[in-house]
Enzyme design. Structure first.
Site, PDB file in Angstrom:
ATOM      1  N   TYR A 298      -0.530  27.650 -13.841  1.00  0.00           N
ATOM      2  CA  TYR A 298      -1.967  27.825 -14.057  1.00  0.00           C
ATOM      3  C   TYR A 298      -2.257  27.940 -15.551  1.00  0.00           C
ATOM      4  O   TYR A 298      -3.145  27.281 -16.079  1.00  0.00           O
ATOM      5  CB  TYR A 298      -2.479  29.064 -13.315  1.00  0.00           C
ATOM      6  CG  TYR A 298      -3.966  29.245 -13.441  1.00  0.00           C
ATOM      7  CD1 TYR A 298      -4.837  28.687 -12.512  1.00  0.00           C
ATOM      8  CD2 TYR A 298      -4.512  29.949 -14.509  1.00  0.00           C
ATOM      9  CE1 TYR A 298      -6.210  28.829 -12.647  1.00  0.00           C
ATOM     10  CE2 TYR A 298      -5.880  30.092 -14.656  1.00  0.00           C
ATOM     11  CZ  TYR A 298      -6.723  29.536 -13.719  1.00  0.00           C
ATOM     12  OH  TYR A 298      -8.082  29.672 -13.867  1.00  0.00           O
TER      13      TYR A 298
ATOM     14  N   HIS B   7      -4.209  25.218 -18.446  1.00  0.00           N
ATOM     15  CA  HIS B   7      -5.386  25.628 -19.217  1.00  0.00           C
ATOM     16  C   HIS B   7      -5.142  25.646 -20.724  1.00  0.00           C
ATOM     17  O   HIS B   7      -6.041  26.001 -21.488  1.00  0.00           O
ATOM     18  CB  HIS B   7      -5.861  27.009 -18.755  1.00  0.00           C
ATOM     19  CG  HIS B   7      -6.613  26.958 -17.472  1.00  0.00           C
ATOM     20  ND1 HIS B   7      -5.984  26.841 -16.257  1.00  0.00           N
ATOM     21  CD2 HIS B   7      -7.943  26.988 -17.218  1.00  0.00           C
ATOM     22  CE1 HIS B   7      -6.901  26.806 -15.305  1.00  0.00           C
ATOM     23  NE2 HIS B   7      -8.097  26.890 -15.856  1.00  0.00           N
TER      24      HIS B   7
END
Length: 104
Positions: free
Chosen positions: A18, A22
């Site tokens: 994750y 990002h």
């Protein structure tokens, strides 16, 4: 500016992935967010509970809500479905948080 905060979940085995996705986000997603009036967008990870806390300042609810209908947002949501719970339309499962304190 309107301050918003919301909470999402991340799969227990996907914390690193994750974060990797990002850093950085897709340039075209950044352009869409900024052009729709999003500022100071931050996401925080609570590793112990697999929770993501997000804050963002927006110029208007209408412009913020319009992000969801963009092609790049739709592609991003689909890209993220393997690392976090998603709704049937691939948007992340999220809950808006109520502001209870603010110190300007």
């Amino acid at each position: 500016m309107i301050r918003k905060a919301f909470v999402m979940q991340v799969n227990p085995d996907a914390h690193e992935e994750y974060q990797h996705r990002h850093n950085p986000i897709w340039p075209e997603l950044e352009v869409v967010l900024k052009s729709h009036g999003a500022h100071n967008y931050a996401i925080y990870l609570d590793k112990a509970r697999n929770l993501l806390f997000a804050t963002v300042e927006i110029e208007s609810e209408e412009r913020w809500n319009a992000v969801a209908s963009t092609d790049v947002c739709q592609r991003w949501w689909k890209y993220m479905t393997d690392v976090m719970p998603a709704n049937p339309n691939n948007s992340p499962v999220s809950s808006e948080l109520q502001e209870v304190f603010y110190l300007p």
